[in-house]
Design a protein around this motif. Structure first.
Motif, PDB file in Angstrom:
ATOM      1  N   ARG A 115       3.980   5.339  10.231  1.00  0.00           N
ATOM      2  CA  ARG A 115       3.411   4.124   9.709  1.00  0.00           C
ATOM      3  C   ARG A 115       4.270   2.974  10.721  1.00  0.00           C
ATOM      4  O   ARG A 115       5.316   2.856  10.538  1.00  0.00           O
ATOM      5  N   ARG A 129      -0.577   0.313  10.156  1.00  0.00           N
ATOM      6  CA  ARG A 129      -1.504   1.344  10.847  1.00  0.00           C
ATOM      7  C   ARG A 129      -0.611   2.536  10.972  1.00  0.00           C
ATOM      8  O   ARG A 129       0.518   2.516  11.056  1.00  0.00           O
ATOM      9  N   THR A 130      -1.380   3.504  11.503  1.00  0.00           N
ATOM     10  CA  THR A 130      -0.670   4.906  11.720  1.00  0.00           C
ATOM     11  C   THR A 130      -0.200   4.486  13.266  1.00  0.00           C
ATOM     12  O   THR A 130      -0.820   3.741  13.971  1.00  0.00           O
ATOM     13  N   LEU A 172      -4.519   1.138   8.248  1.00  0.00           N
ATOM     14  CA  LEU A 172      -4.560   1.456   6.770  1.00  0.00           C
ATOM     15  C   LEU A 172      -4.524   0.312   5.864  1.00  0.00           C
ATOM     16  O   LEU A 172      -5.399   0.522   4.655  1.00  0.00           O
ATOM     17  N   HIS A 173      -3.848  -0.782   6.140  1.00  0.00           N
ATOM     18  CA  HIS A 173      -4.119  -2.018   5.395  1.00  0.00           C
ATOM     19  C   HIS A 173      -4.237  -3.257   6.175  1.00  0.00           C
ATOM     20  O   HIS A 173      -3.515  -3.498   7.441  1.00  0.00           O
ATOM     21  N   SER A 207      -4.647   1.230  -2.866  1.00  0.00           N
ATOM     22  CA  SER A 207      -5.888   0.692  -1.796  1.00  0.00           C
ATOM     23  C   SER A 207      -5.845  -0.740  -2.119  1.00  0.00           C
ATOM     24  O   SER A 207      -6.645  -1.663  -1.201  1.00  0.00           O
TER      25      SER A 207
END
Length: 1299
Positions: free
Chosen positions: A480, A493-494, A500-501, A539
């Motif tokens: 991450r 993000r990866t 991801l968010h 989430s």
């Protein structure tokens, strides 16, 4: 003396001691400096004069000065008064101490280099001073011009001071690139323009061909050397406006960026190419270059030749040349001259600045760099971080669009990113050993740079063209990466780019930080003045918590590594706030900065220690328990942006700034009691604790981090005596870089550790003598066989030829001549190989000559003739001539051979040697020790005492190694190393323990003083015969009767009452020493003063007294409790004690060779004699007589053969000095003779200029404040003073404690 004007008012006041604070010094020590590079955007940004040269970064000017002793240039000063980009600098031709600089904020400044201060300023110049130069026809006038003119002349002083406009130089049709005054013809000036025209010619063509360089010929009133970007170089006659010579380049694509005349070689000049770093040497009488040197891959920016090349000052006993120093003046043409060689390369040093910011000093005679500062940042450094698995690698991110990785032991760049990224605001290392760095840019998104591959392997563009202010790679989950941007988003993000968010904020987001205790928690700092905490595992895109309280935007946020749920934030409101997530509250506000806060760093071992950096140019150290500022550091010259430390070296901090420097700091003085607990072998409870306990108010510092717990765990596993390992591991953890690891490796070798246990990087440092040959030979072999690897772009990777050359040089120095010859042959350097081949054997030389002859015959070259004749190979030579049809030549050679003119060699060896091997060995050993001493002294003078100690340990000289550590004030390290080395280090270890105990006696009382008192006792009990030292400690301790009696009991001394009785008994028996001792330990210590002082006065009244008879009594007497000494009733005794300590201190300083403080001690004693009512058998005339004799005699001893002659000492001065030496006797602890020099003594700072009361000059390196809070001396002088005279130079009777 100069210093008396600063402090003389103190000597008038006998009893005015109210309001005095204790003398002190900064707790945070500067231990390293990465200087900036040279800016590549303005023309006149490097200058030289005499034995100095200077170059400009964006906001600061770096001045280097020649150290004549070691013949090398050292960073002397950083001038940083300009707040905007510096446009030009110019050195005054009439005064080597003055230079001028201009900047884009319409400012011109005149500097004095010697005094390191501004002497004149011109603000609000009409337009930016784009070009600037001293007027050669006036002593104190500087000319400057903006793009289209006019030329302004600023007369700095005198009746005509002010700014005038040049009558003719104005209203130019094209922008000025550069201008130059003629050095001989008064007032003659030439301008070069963007369109290629010169101001003394007709306007140029319409197409742009900028004048890149312009210099008047120093030997002519009319000739001018002009370089255009496309048209090349011309020699022009400025009167007839005609071109005399056009100079031709070997290649059509080469173009000149800069040029300079060589002062010592008439008609010679040098140029630097704009595309590639090729330095070309020219002579005006020929159109092509005399020589070309490719110095770097990147093009030149500017050039300057030092007018007086450094003279060699290295003292070599034998008449043979010293091959370890470069040659500057032996550029003698070889006997057979090719056309090119007829113009020999001039001896001299060129200051070279390159387009990548590199700056160096190139020795043209020796064809080598004397100094190269490569790859420095040339603009603001916004961020710095240590590599997670390597405390020696530090990455920096800069406005100049690059990330660089530095080795902090050598302070050199080892990798640089490809660049061209725009501004890089932030960086984050990948976790563990992934060898990648993530970077955040102003316009090009974020990227991942793979260091080993040397390329960008991933880009993230989710923020579009918006600036990304922070990037954070999660160290708990290596997949991450978080970024936050001006678009109001924090994006998680990866590594492969999957979002991801996206956390939306109401305004720009400037900072983010992953929690070190909860892998899913991240905090952000926002322009809306709030701090937010998000939980990544859900989430939801809403924050868990929002913390409000700042009144301006929040920039960085940092989670505490040790306290669950605690984080801090820095804001533009100048405050730092501490938040507790678990309590949902702000638990402290740290106020003190006067500008926005940027850098933030929690210490990884002490849970309450926080460091902040600000736009107010300062770094502050905070105790977050009560919000106290423990120290403020002023050494940066502009906004401080980044702060970082590595968990494995938690008390070494790096900082970066808009001043383009990275600085290294040691924080260990903040935890002195903890260090001493480790030395004194106290229980673990006093060294390591839990966080909850450590953050209680008033608790002494305790280590709470992972590294200290790991050390404890490892030590508990060990069988036998773990003390050696404990001292080493903690020492390596607490010491700054710069030799401590190297020192411990050498200690292990001396103690007989198996060589296989030595670390991999051992061979890169100072090795023990027994390993030197083995390691160097293998390194030479490695250099010979190594395959070229792919390095990161931008680093000057050595070519195979350079590696082979380096290998050959190593072999040569190891005496492996044959291997050297073979490598030289491989490189095609036959002459070098043949010149040393007889050193192997005449037989080998002959074989080599034959091989060379065979090669030349194949190449069909006449050069073969001397080789064949020298080796007597007539047959080969005759056949060579015959094959070429030169039959007459063949006949001639054959005839000469028949007549016996050509001898063939017969190699003979001597039957015996008259010189025994043992004597040779003894000579070589002495030579080796001498070489080590020279190298150690070089390191020591450079402020690197630990490496100096390493040099001595490498040849098993333990005594000198310990002495250098003590003289460098590395007392804790000296005690650790001395304890491990045992008996041989004994006397020095005990001396270091005594100094440490003195340090404990007066540490600031921020913790219970009994703790310090007991620490001092424990340290002294580690020394043999410690009774007298314990007496001094008890005599000085200022407690109530009960506390003092407790201390007496611990030290096995009688009670206060018992001491009174013992004193009276000893007094009745006539035992002076015992009387003084017990009176000092009693409740009336002042009774000891008249007895001791009368004894000393009586002793020095006799003609044959020595220091040894009076010093023990005087030293003991000086430990009288301060509050008793300052009593009004003790005024006369106090004054007499201060005078005696001053005089004896001067004698001790002479014995220890503390040259810098001897005059100050004599002056101090004289002033006290002059201004206080006393009756001592010392006369002012006698003091000045002794001082003059010392000066005259030591000057004649220390004078080098090249210095100007001076008056030799008179016979009476010799007699006075001889009497003085008789009194001194020998120093009891061996090796500690010579001045003290602490780490960082050579590092210039940008801080307020502190003037030494001893010299009246600016203090270089660490500063020590005296008790009035204003007067300052250098820390080096303070240490030496305190070792010979315990009382302050202000004459107040307060003790000095700089240890």
């Amino acid at each position: 003396m100069a210093w008396m004007t600063y402090i003389s008012h103190w000597f008038e006041q006998d009893d005015c001691y109210e309001g005095l604070q204790r003398a002190n010094m900064s707790q945070v020590r500067q231990v390293g400096l990465l200087a900036a590079g040279c800016q590549p955007w303005n023309k006149d940004v490097c200058v030289a004069n005499g034995d100095r040269f200077a170059y400009c970064a964006t906001l600061a000017i770096y001045v280097y000065q020649l150290d004549h002793r070691y013949n090398e240039f050292k960073l002397h000063a950083i001038m940083s008064e300009h707040k905007k980009t510096i446009t030009a600098i110019s050195w005054c031709p009439h005064n080597p101490d003055l230079f001028a600089s201009g900047s884009t904020d319409n400012l011109v400044i005149i500097w004095n280099v010697a005094e390191q201060k501004v002497i004149a300023k011109l603000d609000n110049t009409k337009g930016t001073p784009a070009s600037l130069s001293w007027c050669w026809n006036a002593d104190d006038a500087v000319a400057f011009a903006s793009q289209r003119g006019p030329l302004f002349i600023w007369t700095i002083s005198g009746p005509d001071s002010g700014v005038t406009v040049h009558r003719e130089a104005h209203s130019f049709l094209s922008d000025i690139c550069i201008f130059r005054w003629h050095t001989q013809k008064k007032g003659k000036v030439v301008f070069g323009h963007i369109d290629g025209s010169l101001s003394i010619f007709q306007p140029g063509t319409d197409e742009e061909d900028p004048v890149t360089a312009l210099e008047w010929d120093p030997l002519s009133t009319d000739y001018l050397l002009v370089a255009n970007l496309h048209r090349g170089i011309r020699l022009v006659d400025s009167e007839s406006l005609s071109c005399i010579t056009t100079f031709n380049f070997p290649s059509a694509i080469a173009s000149v960026q800069c040029l300079a005349w060589v002062p010592g070689a008439p008609g010679m000049f040098i140029t630097g190419d704009s595309q590639v770093g090729v330095l070309r040497v020219w002579n005006v009488s020929r159109a092509t270059p005399v020589d070309n040197f490719k110095l770097k891959k990147t093009g030149f920016h500017c050039l300057h030749v030092l007018n007086s090349p450094p003279r060699k000052k290295f003292s070599v006993q034998s008449p043979t040349k010293n091959h370890y120093t470069s040659s500057t003046s032996e550029a003698v043409p070889p006997p057979t001259l090719t056309q090119n060689q007829a113009f020999s390369v001039p001896p001299g040093h060129a200051v070279c600045c390159f387009l990548d910011g590199g700056v160096g000093l190139y020795d043209m005679g020796a064809k080598k760099w004397d100094f190269l500062r490569d790859l420095g940042h040339v603009e603001t450094i916004f961020d710095c971080k240590f590599k997670s698995d390597d405390p020696n690698l530090l990455a920096t991110a800069s406005f100049d669009g690059t990330i660089k990785v530095w080795d902090i032991n050598t302070l050199t760049a080892v990798y640089t990113s490809p660049g061209n990224e725009g501004v890089i605001y932030s960086l984050s290392w990948a976790p563990g050993d992934l060898n990648c760095i993530a970077g955040a840019t102003s316009r090009n998104g974020a990227f991942i740079w793979d260091i080993k591959k040397g390329k960008i392997v991933q880009r993230f563009n989710e923020h579009g063209k918006n600036g990304i202010f922070c990037i954070a790679w999660s160290h708990k989950d290596s997949k991450r990466i978080a970024t936050c941007s001006g678009d109001g988003y924090c994006i998680i993000r990866t590594v492969d780019g999957k979002v991801l968010h996206k956390y939306k904020h109401p305004a720009a987001v400037f900072g983010c930080d992953w929690s070190q205790n909860n892998r899913d928690m991240i905090a952000t700092g926002c322009e809306d003045k709030n701090v937010r905490v998000y939980y990544v595992a859900t989430s939801s895109d809403q924050p868990l918590k929002v913390f409000s309280g700042h009144t301006e935007k929040v920039f960085h946020v940092r989670w505490s590594p040790l306290r669950e749920g605690v984080l801090c934030s820095g804001s533009d409101d100048g405050s730092v706030r501490i938040w507790d997530y678990t309590k949902d509250a702000c638990i402290n506000v740290l106020r003190g900065h006067t500008a926005p806060v940027r850098g933030l760093m929690w210490n990884t071992e002490i849970p309450y220690l926080l460091i902040s950096g600000s736009w107010d140019y300062t770094i502050k150290v905070w105790d977050t328990r009560e919000g106290a500022c423990l120290d403020t550091v002023y050494d940066h010259g502009a906004d401080v942006y980044g702060l970082t430390c590595h968990p494995r070296r938690p008390f070494t901090m790096a900082s970066c700034s808009r001043d383009s420097t990275v600085r290294l700091w040691s924080l260990t003085p903040l935890i002195t009691p903890l260090q001493i607990n480790i030395l004194a072998d106290r229980s673990w409870e006093e060294i390591i604790g839990n966080t909850d306990c450590a953050v209680e108010q008033g608790m002494p510092p305790l280590l709470c981090g992972k590294v200290s717990r790991d050390i404890k765990q490892e030590i508990e596993k060990l069988s036998g005596n773990p003390r050696v390992k404990k001292l080493r591991w903690f020492s390596e953890c607490l010491s700054p870089p710069g030799g401590s690891d190297n020192l411990w490796d050498l200690v292990a070798v001396i103690k007989g550790q198996d060589d296989s246990l030595l670390p991999q990087n051992y061979c890169k440092g100072i090795m023990h003598l027994k390993h030197l040959i083995t390691f160097q030979t293998s390194e030479a072999q490695e250099l010979t066989t190594v395959k070229m690897s792919k390095f990161g772009g931008g680093i000057g990777v050595p070519t195979k030829e350079e590696r082979l050359k380096e290998a050959a040089e190593i072999h040569l120095r190891l005496g492996q001549i044959r291997r050297y010859c073979e490598l030289m042959v491989e490189l095609g350097e036959w002459d070098k190989a043949l010149s040393v081949a007889p050193g192997v054997s005449v037989k080998y030389w002959k074989k080599l000559m034959q091989r060379r002859a065979d090669q030349l015959i194949q190449e069909d070259k006449d050069d073969v003739i001397p080789y064949c004749i020298a080796t007597g190979d007539v047959k080969k030579l005759v056949h060579f001539f015959m094959s070429r049809g030169q039959l007459k030549e063949a006949l001639l050679v054959a005839q000469a051979a028949c007549e016996g003119n050509m001898q063939t060699f017969h190699v003979s060896t001597p039957k015996g040697s008259s010189y025994s091997d043992d004597i040779y060995k003894e000579d070589f050993n002495e030579l080796l020790q001498e070489a080590c001493r020279e190298l150690a002294e070089w390191y020591f003078q450079d402020g690197r005492a630990v490496l100096a100690a390493c040099c001595h340990l490498a040849v098993d000289n333990i005594e000198l190694a310990m002495a250098y550590l003590i003289r460098g004030n590395e007392l804790e390290l000296a005690v650790c190393v001395g304890t491990v080395l045992g008996e041989l280090a004994g006397p020095a270890t005990h001396y270091a323990l005594e100094l440490l105990a003195r340090k404990c006696m007066m540490i600031p009382m921020c913790f219970p003083s009994t703790g310090y008192r007991n620490l001092a006792v424990d340290l002294l009990l580690m020394t043999p015969d410690s009774e007298l030292q314990l007496v001094k400690l008890c005599a000085f301790y200022p407690g109530c009767i009960e506390e003092i009696n407790d201390l007496h009991e611990k030290c096995k001394l009688p009670t206060v009452e018992g001491c009174m009785q013992l004193a009276e008994t000893a007094h009745a028996d006539g035992n002076i020493f015992e009387t003084i001792k017990y009176y000092l330990l009693s409740q009336e210590p002042e009774k000891a003063l008249p007895i001791g002082i009368d004894f000393i006065k009586g002793s020095i009244s006799s003609s044959n007294w020595t220091l040894d008879t009076i010093y023990p009594v005087l030293d003991l007497l000086s430990y009288v409790r301060t509050e008793k000494l300052l009593l009004h009733t003790c005024t006369e005794a106090r004054n007499e004690l201060l005078i005696l300590c001053g005089y004896v201190g001067a004698l001790l300083a002479i014995r220890r060779q503390y040259q810098s403080i001897v005059p100050a001690l004599y002056e101090y004693t004289s002033q006290l004699l002059k201004r206080r009512k006393v009756s001592v058998p010392i006369k002012i005339d006698h003091l000045s007589e002794e001082l003059d004799a010392w000066r005259a005699c030591t000057r004649s001893i220390n004078r080098s053969s090249e210095e100007a002659p001076h008056t030799p000492p008179s016979d009476s001065q010799r007699m006075v000095y001889a009497t003085l030496l008789k009194r001194l006797k020998e120093e009891p602890v061996r090796g500690i003779i010579g001045p003290d020099y602490v780490t960082g003594s050579n590092l210039p700072s940008h801080s307020d200029i502190h003037i030494s009361c001893f010299t009246g000059l600016k203090i270089q390196g660490p500063v020590f404040f005296l008790e009035d809070g204003k007067s300052t001396i250098s820390l080096n002088d303070a240490l030496m003073w305190a070792k010979v005279n315990p009382f302050s130079p202000l004459g107040t009777g307060i003790r000095l404690n700089p240890f």
